[in-house]
Design a protein around this motif. Sequence first.
Motif, short mmCIF file in Angstrom:
data_model
loop_
_atom_site.label_atom_id
_atom_site.label_comp_id
_atom_site.label_asym_id
_atom_site.label_seq_id
_atom_site.Cartn_x
_atom_site.Cartn_y
_atom_site.Cartn_z
N GLN A 38 0.83 -1.20 0.00
CA GLN A 38 0.00 0.00 0.00
C GLN A 38 0.87 1.25 0.00
N ALA A 39 1.92 1.25 0.83
CA ALA A 39 2.81 2.40 0.91
C ALA A 39 3.49 2.66 -0.42
N ARG A 40 3.92 1.57 -1.09
CA ARG A 40 4.57 1.73 -2.39
C ARG A 40 3.61 2.30 -3.43
N ALA A 41 2.36 1.83 -3.40
CA ALA A 41 1.37 2.34 -4.34
C ALA A 41 1.09 3.82 -4.09
N VAL A 42 0.99 4.20 -2.82
CA VAL A 42 0.75 5.61 -2.49
C VAL A 42 1.92 6.47 -2.94
N LEU A 43 3.14 6.01 -2.68
CA LEU A 43 4.32 6.76 -3.11
C LEU A 43 4.34 6.93 -4.62
N ARG A 44 4.06 5.87 -5.35
CA ARG A 44 4.06 5.95 -6.80
C ARG A 44 3.00 6.92 -7.31
N PHE A 45 1.83 6.92 -6.67
CA PHE A 45 0.77 7.82 -7.09
C PHE A 45 1.19 9.28 -6.89
N VAL A 46 1.72 9.59 -5.71
CA VAL A 46 2.12 10.96 -5.41
C VAL A 46 3.29 11.38 -6.30
N GLU A 47 4.27 10.49 -6.49
CA GLU A 47 5.42 10.83 -7.32
C GLU A 47 5.03 11.00 -8.78
N THR A 48 4.05 10.23 -9.25
CA THR A 48 3.58 10.38 -10.64
C THR A 48 2.93 11.75 -10.84
N ARG A 49 2.13 12.17 -9.87
CA ARG A 49 1.53 13.51 -9.97
C ARG A 49 2.60 14.59 -9.99
N ARG A 50 3.61 14.41 -9.16
CA ARG A 50 4.70 15.39 -9.11
C ARG A 50 5.48 15.41 -10.43
N THR A 51 5.76 14.22 -10.98
CA THR A 51 6.48 14.13 -12.25
C THR A 51 5.69 14.75 -13.39
N ASP A 52 4.39 14.51 -13.40
CA ASP A 52 3.53 15.11 -14.44
C ASP A 52 3.59 16.63 -14.38
N ALA A 53 3.60 17.17 -13.16
CA ALA A 53 3.67 18.62 -13.00
C ALA A 53 5.00 19.17 -13.51
N LEU A 54 6.08 18.43 -13.25
CA LEU A 54 7.40 18.83 -13.73
C LEU A 54 7.45 18.79 -15.25
N THR A 55 6.86 17.74 -15.82
CA THR A 55 6.86 17.59 -17.28
C THR A 55 6.12 18.74 -17.96
N GLN A 56 5.10 19.26 -17.29
CA GLN A 56 4.33 20.36 -17.83
C GLN A 56 5.06 21.70 -17.72
#
Length: 260
Positions: free
Chosen positions: A25-43
């Motif tokens: 669960q912790a790994r899934a939560v981390l991946r979700f939050v990091e994906t949102r952060r990466t998407d923001a950086l990509t934009q």
Amino acid sequence: MNPTDTLLADALHASARVWAGEAEQARAVLRFVETRRTDALTQGLSARQVEDARQVAILEVAIELHVAQGFVANLVSSTRTLVMDLPTVWAGHLHGEVDRAKAREIASTAWKLHAPENVTRLDESVLAYATTHTLGQLKGWLRRFLVRVEPDHAIERRKAAQADRNVTITALDDGMSLLQALIPTTDALLIERDLTLAAKASRHATADDDRTLAQARADALVDTLLRKEDTATTSGRGRFHVGITVSLASLLGVSSEPGV
């Protein structure tokens, strides 16, 4: 193996599955939050907007899992540390060898270390202890580890910790409240001694006093803070014993490791 041993083994296996599930669960939560952060950086968003995106993701997780936002933020930070800096501990968590509370406590200890090699040392040595001891015992081991590997920073950490001293009052049920104080240990020991002395004196002063020592200590605290009675009658601050453990290397002068 008798039936009761089988039941105990079943309980242990169930715990391992729960702990491994916590890690997943912790790994899934981390991946979700990091994906949102990466998407923001990509934009190409600004640093503040990237952080806002991360905070929104944490809020989304909190809403979905029905937990506090602060819990999710701490889970993300501790999981990132486990994955990036404590691979041995993280593997143990994934395999159900340690639960979330122990893994988080180890990660928070890593945050206090200054030298990368000491983080590696922590990762290589702590799991064997964590899997065979309680959370309370692990916390003590981690405190001793910090002092042992980075004694020069112990005073700095103590000063920083004292800056966080505070008193909180939390309302509970049935007309009761919980009074908590975060204060230096030396003061806490003296206060504990004073409360015990005052409680014993007050119970002995009345023949039919049926209060327990715990109840009398609580009454002594209230009486002292609200000045309901003259506290000068308390029989002094008393004495308490402190045990000090010093390594042989320090006693021989070949190490600067402080006593505990």
